[in-house]
Scaffold this motif. Structure first.
Motif, short mmCIF file in Angstrom:
data_model
loop_
_atom_site.label_atom_id
_atom_site.label_comp_id
_atom_site.label_asym_id
_atom_site.label_seq_id
_atom_site.Cartn_x
_atom_site.Cartn_y
_atom_site.Cartn_z
N LEU A 125 4.82 -0.81 0.40
CA LEU A 125 4.70 0.85 -0.15
C LEU A 125 4.59 0.98 -1.45
O LEU A 125 4.02 2.13 -2.11
N ALA A 126 4.87 -0.04 -2.37
CA ALA A 126 4.62 0.20 -3.88
C ALA A 126 3.13 -0.14 -4.27
O ALA A 126 2.94 -0.06 -5.37
N LYS A 127 2.53 -0.66 -3.14
CA LYS A 127 1.14 -1.24 -3.79
C LYS A 127 0.25 -0.05 -4.11
O LYS A 127 0.24 1.16 -3.41
N PRO A 128 -0.67 -0.08 -5.20
CA PRO A 128 -1.10 1.12 -5.90
C PRO A 128 -2.32 1.66 -4.59
O PRO A 128 -2.58 3.17 -4.65
N GLY A 129 -2.57 1.10 -3.89
CA GLY A 129 -3.62 1.64 -2.94
C GLY A 129 -3.22 2.12 -1.48
O GLY A 129 -3.83 2.52 -0.57
N TYR A 130 -1.81 1.96 -1.52
CA TYR A 130 -1.09 2.38 -0.34
C TYR A 130 -1.39 3.80 -0.05
O TYR A 130 -1.18 4.84 -0.76
N ARG A 131 -1.88 4.08 1.35
CA ARG A 131 -1.67 5.63 1.68
C ARG A 131 -0.93 5.97 2.71
O ARG A 131 -0.75 5.21 3.77
N CYS A 132 0.03 6.88 2.59
CA CYS A 132 1.10 7.13 3.18
C CYS A 132 0.75 7.85 4.71
O CYS A 132 0.00 8.95 4.72
N THR A 352 7.59 8.93 -2.06
CA THR A 352 7.74 8.80 -3.34
C THR A 352 7.72 7.14 -3.53
O THR A 352 8.56 6.64 -2.91
N PRO A 353 6.57 6.27 -4.07
CA PRO A 353 6.45 5.22 -3.81
C PRO A 353 7.56 4.27 -4.53
O PRO A 353 8.09 4.90 -5.48
N PRO A 354 7.99 3.18 -4.30
CA PRO A 354 9.13 2.77 -4.75
C PRO A 354 8.67 1.88 -5.98
O PRO A 354 7.53 1.68 -6.24
N SER A 355 9.52 1.74 -7.07
CA SER A 355 9.15 0.91 -8.12
C SER A 355 8.69 -0.52 -7.97
O SER A 355 9.52 -1.01 -6.95
#
Length: 363
Positions: A125-132, A352-355
């Motif tokens: 989920l924290a990957k920059p390219g992840y689409r929710c 909200t992406p995790p750190s």
């Protein structure tokens, strides 16, 4: 000389198990046969119970993706491999063949627990390219099968979903889902969750053999009521509809689940892909021998003369006169009992992406 396996390739079902056989997977190079040389003796109280063996798996990835037009979501997550509930009709059984295990009894007794699922999920989920998009838990395996009591992987995944405000769906036949009402109710308040309770039959006499380690039908109705009272939206999935065995219950299931608080409903016709057809046929002959021929005859009528129809569009609902009648009955049942068609519509805008790597974000 061929050796008899623990379950045997044929024979009576063990108590508490669904499959009555343990056939080889389709990728195996060797086949084992069954023979009686006089040395093997069943215990006096009947066949021995195959024990559940749980392997701990450290998953490298956890989100699965599909592009099937028959399924209303694109992402799923399976906390376990195999399923201890033991439904003989389960379409996911053939996936065990990829592990060198049988889609028969191995499917419900040789299980894997992905104990790092929450950790890997947070990383993905924290990957920059992840689409929710909605992630549905429990597609290939029940999210709340018996071993979830001990391993609590589904709960740990839900904690990540709540932390990141990520939309989630759940599919189960177990009242164990009530344990997580505290998390689910918080997700529901922000329109982040949709729960599906699968109900195949209301007849306990059928359910005890059809889904031997699932919660009893009456207990599932109570779970629907408790989830609904907590403000959690519940969809009921009448799946699979089995001709001559459970199809007459379609309206009564819709009525009972609507009365318990379900908001939406869906249904799926019995599917028998790959090795499932062999497992289901053996189960049917063992448990309901007088109905077996009738069930398979009607299946063939609704599947273009075959045991299974793999084609998109028709594989979920069937084809022909009886499939059309079932479709009409379902539509009228929705209208009659105040239900709408099930979907996985939730709010993906709050994610909200995790750190990453445990380091807080600067902005």
């Amino acid at each position: 000389m061929p050796l008899k396996t623990t379950a045997g390739n044929h024979g009576a079902a063990a108590k508490g198990r669904g499959a009555t056989i343990n056939p080889e997977g389709r990728f195996e190079k060797w086949a084992r046969g069954e023979t009686d040389d006089g040395w093997f003796q069943e215990p006096e109280d009947g066949p021995s119970k195959p024990k559940t063996v749980i392997a701990i798996e450290r998953a490298k990835s956890i989100i699965s993706r599909n592009d099937s037009p028959d399924i209303g979501f694109n992402q799923s997550l399976n906390p376990y491999r195999g399923c201890g509930i033991g439904c003989p009709y389960c379409y996911a059984r053939p996936s065990h063949a990829y592990l060198g295990l049988s889609p028969g009894l191995d499917w419900e007794t040789r299980l894997s627990a992905k104990t790092n699922a929450a950790e890997v999920l947070r990383e993905e989920l924290a990957k920059p390219g992840y689409r929710c998009e909605t992630i549905v838990i429990g597609v290939n395996t029940d999210a709340y099968q018996p071993i979830e009591r001990e391993h609590r992987i589904t709960r740990s995944v839900l904690e990540v979903m709540l932390e990141t405000r990520h939309p989630v769906g759940l599919i189960t036949k177990s009242a164990l889902i009530e344990r997580d009402i505290d998390l689910l109710s918080q997700l529901a308040r922000e329109r982040l969750v949709n729960v599906t309770i699968t109900v195949v039959t209301l007849d306990h006499g059928i359910s005890r053999y059809l889904e031997p380690r699932a919660s009893a039908p009456a207990r599932r109705l109570l779970a629907i009521r408790r989830l609904s009272e907590a403000g959690i939206p519940v969809n009921v999935n009448v799946a699979p509809v089995i001709p001559y065995l459970t199809d007459s219950e379609l309206e009564s299931i819709l009525e009972a689940t609507a009365e318990a608080g379900a908001r939406t409903a869906s249904y799926t016709l019995l599917r028998l892909p790959w090795e499932v057809k062999e497992v289901f046929r053996a189960w049917l002959e063992e448990r309901f021998p007088l109905k077996a021929a009738h069930v398979m005859s009607r299946v063939h009528e609704m599947r273009g003369g075959r045991d299974n129809d793999p084609n998109f569009g028709s594989r979920m609902k069937g084809q022909g006169l009886f499939a059309e009648l079932l479709k009409q009955r379902f539509a009228k049942g929705l209208e009659r009992f105040g239900l709408t068609r099930g979907d996985y519509a939730v709010d993906a805008s709050k994610f909200t992406p995790p750190s990453r790597h445990g380091q807080a974000r600067l902005f």
